[in-house]
Design a protein around this motif. Structure first.
Motif, PDB file in Angstrom:
ATOM      1  N   GLY A  38       0.809  -1.203   0.000  1.00 24.00           N
ATOM      2  CA  GLY A  38       0.000   0.000   0.000  1.00 24.00           C
ATOM      3  C   GLY A  38       0.845   1.256   0.000  1.00 24.00           C
ATOM      4  N   SER A  39       0.174   2.355   0.282  1.00 23.16           N
ATOM      5  CA  SER A  39       0.861   3.641   0.342  1.00 23.16           C
ATOM      6  C   SER A  39       0.125   4.554   1.312  1.00 23.16           C
ATOM      7  CB  SER A  39       0.944   4.285  -1.044  1.00 23.16           C
ATOM      8  OG  SER A  39      -0.361   4.494  -1.558  1.00 23.16           O
ATOM      9  N   GLY A  40       0.809   5.610   1.686  1.00 19.29           N
ATOM     10  CA  GLY A  40       0.231   6.587   2.589  1.00 19.29           C
ATOM     11  C   GLY A  40       1.247   7.656   2.920  1.00 19.29           C
ATOM     12  N   VAL A  90      -2.078   5.064   6.358  1.00 21.98           N
ATOM     13  CA  VAL A  90      -2.276   4.352   5.100  1.00 21.98           C
ATOM     14  C   VAL A  90      -3.507   4.884   4.377  1.00 21.98           C
ATOM     15  CG1 VAL A  90      -2.711   2.079   4.086  1.00 21.98           C
ATOM     16  CG2 VAL A  90      -1.107   2.313   6.013  1.00 21.98           C
ATOM     17  N   TRP A 146      -4.469   0.193   0.617  1.00 21.12           N
ATOM     18  CA  TRP A 146      -3.727  -1.046   0.857  1.00 21.12           C
ATOM     19  C   TRP A 146      -4.526  -2.220   0.330  1.00 21.12           C
ATOM     20  CZ3 TRP A 146      -4.591  -4.066   5.793  1.00 21.12           C
ATOM     21  CH2 TRP A 146      -5.707  -3.625   6.488  1.00 21.12           C
TER      22      TRP A 146
END
Length: 157
Positions: free
Chosen positions: A100-102, A146, A149
């Motif tokens: 994921g990313s954040g 996050v 994800w």
């Protein structure tokens, strides 16, 4: 995700992967370029909102990049095993993963830092701990909030 049959969407299954993994790899960027760093982590899952917590010495490349409050990517995986076959192309590898990313941000107050460190230690040891103020003062703690994800599993036999 190309292989929708391997996608994990159920929160309880995603949390099982979080519980099983003991390291997260965080990809970030600074003026020198892209880099990936493996770190122990803790987490809080409130509904579908996931926050990862990591800690570090207060100086260094990753700390400087994380203090920029920028977007990062992350990956964690577990359940590794080679599935052998009679042919080379028949072999496969089992795993479960989350990607994921954040946005990552530094935790500043003693209270925030202790909560983040508490999440890390609870995840890694299964129990709660007390943290001396002097140790907390010497530690950089970050929250990765996050934004997206997904989970994936290749466990079929």
């Amino acid at each position: 995700m190309r292989r929708k049959d391997r996608e994990i969407r159920e929160l309880d299954q995603l949390e099982n992967i979080l519980k099983e993994c003991d390291a997260v790899r965080i990809g970030a960027q600074d003026e020198a370029g892209l880099f990936i760093v493996p770190m122990n982590f803790g987490y809080r899952l409130e509904g579908e909102k996931l926050t990862l917590f990591v800690h570090s010495a207060p100086e260094g490349r990753k700390v400087e990049a994380f203090r920029q409050r920028g977007m990062v990517a992350f990956e964690m995986d577990c359940g590794h095993a080679l599935r052998s076959a009679d042919t080379a192309c028949g072999h496969s590898f089992t795993y479960c993963s989350i990607m994921g990313s954040g946005v990552i941000r530094p935790l500043m107050s003693q209270e925030e830092k202790k909560a983040g460190l508490g999440a890390i230690m609870e995840h890694m040891t299964g129990r709660t701990w007390d943290f001396p103020d002097e140790s907390v003062d010497r530690t950089a703690v970050f929250a990765l909030e996050v934004s997206q994800w997904t989970g994936k599993s290749n466990q079929a036999g």
